[in-house]
Design an enzyme around this catalytic site. Structure first.
Site, PDB file in Angstrom:
ATOM      1  N   GLU A 103       0.897  -0.955   0.006  1.00  0.00           N
ATOM      2  CA  GLU A 103      -0.074   0.058  -0.029  1.00  0.00           C
ATOM      3  C   GLU A 103       0.801   1.216   0.048  1.00  0.00           C
ATOM      4  OE1 GLU A 103      -3.743   2.240   2.405  1.00  0.00           O
ATOM      5  OE2 GLU A 103      -3.129   0.113   2.737  1.00  0.00           O
ATOM      6  N   HIS A 105      -0.480   4.441  -0.352  1.00  0.00           N
ATOM      7  CA  HIS A 105      -1.537   5.638  -0.198  1.00  0.00           C
ATOM      8  C   HIS A 105      -0.902   6.848   0.197  1.00  0.00           C
ATOM      9  CE1 HIS A 105      -5.630   6.995  -0.686  1.00  0.00           C
ATOM     10  NE2 HIS A 105      -5.679   6.951   0.507  1.00  0.00           N
ATOM     11  N   GLU A 151      -4.834   0.388  -2.576  1.00  0.00           N
ATOM     12  CA  GLU A 151      -4.473   1.744  -2.827  1.00  0.00           C
ATOM     13  C   GLU A 151      -2.729   1.911  -3.026  1.00  0.00           C
ATOM     14  OE1 GLU A 151      -6.276   3.582   0.885  1.00  0.00           O
ATOM     15  OE2 GLU A 151      -8.295   3.753  -0.287  1.00  0.00           O
ATOM     16  N   GLU A 235     -14.830  -2.761  -0.853  1.00  0.00           N
ATOM     17  CA  GLU A 235     -15.120  -1.970   0.323  1.00  0.00           C
ATOM     18  C   GLU A 235     -16.326  -1.319  -0.007  1.00  0.00           C
ATOM     19  OE1 GLU A 235     -12.030   0.638   1.665  1.00  0.00           O
ATOM     20  OE2 GLU A 235     -10.335  -1.119   1.419  1.00  0.00           O
TER      21      GLU A 235
END
Length: 236
Positions: A103, A105, A151, A235
């Site tokens: 990830e 992000h 992400e 999600e």
């Protein structure tokens, strides 16, 4: 014969086939040719009291609570979980989307969430994290989907992971939200889609391949798939 047993290891085995089937004009995820209706939840491997030291009893409580509330699937958000979790899912009957510990992000602050996915010097690091997960968990029948991470934008390093997986474990589909309808994902798995978004993406290959954008931080590529893919929000 004079030999001494030094160590014995065992694991649960399950015989099943994961694939895609056509039903009602859509292409659906299936096990043993029976379409799955996934009622899933995301789970962090975390204890309210012990932090990252999660006791077996807490894992068992999580698994049984999910079953009592009619969940049948869990995504290991956003990293591989302790091996005991997969043993519990094998035992109680929870399907698992196993997610790599990737990830980035935080790179949104620099203007490009996916900068590392586009950087060749990071390719081996991406591949290593993903491959370790697949090699560790591949014998668990509860695992029916591999996730390339969460992400992390999108770039050639994701394509490399997907290609590696389809060579080393073609028995399971690969999913990745942040490439939209790009070819790295076998499942269209948006985050927090509304009814309008689901209808826009639809169950046609053309709609899924289009350069649609739902999240403001994502710039999805065009896909080239000839067949539609299952649409399963990761999600919501």
């Amino acid at each position: 014969g004079g030999y001494t047993v030094v160590d014995v290891e065992s694991c649960r085995l399950g015989l099943r086939q994961v694939g895609m089937v056509e039903a009602g004009g859509a292409r659906l995820l299936a096990v043993n040719d029976s379409p799955l209706t996934l009622r899933g939840v995301n789970r962090h491997d975390h204890s309210a009291e012990g932090g990252k030291a999660v006791e077996w009893g807490e894992m068992l409580s999580d698994a049984l609570t999910m079953k009592r509330h009619n969940f049948n699937a869990v995504r290991t958000a956003h990293y591989p979980n302790a091996t005991a979790w997969y043993e519990l899912c094998d035992a109680v009957g929870l399907w698992v989307v196993d997610e790599a510990n990737i990830e980035t992000h935080g790179f949104l602050a620099s203007g490009d969430e996916g900068i590392l996915a586009k950087t060749p010097s990071w390719r081996l690091a991406f591949l290593a994290r993903f491959a370790r997960m697949v090699q560790r968990d591949k014998n668990h029948p509860c695992v029916i989907v591999w996730s390339l991470g969460n992400e992390s934008g999108y770039g050639p390093n994701h394509d490399a992971m997907a290609a590696w997986c389809r060579t080393h474990d073609p028995s399971r589909p690969v999913q990745y939200e942040s490439c939209g309808g790009g070819d790295a994902t076998d499942i269209i798995c948006p985050m927090y889609p509304d009814k309008k978004h689901v209808e826009k993406v639809g169950s046609s290959a053309a709609g899924q391949n289009a350069k649609w954008m739902f999240a403001p931080t994502r710039r999805f590529p065009l896909g080239t798939r000839e067949q539609p893919r299952p649409l399963i929000p990761c999600e919501f």
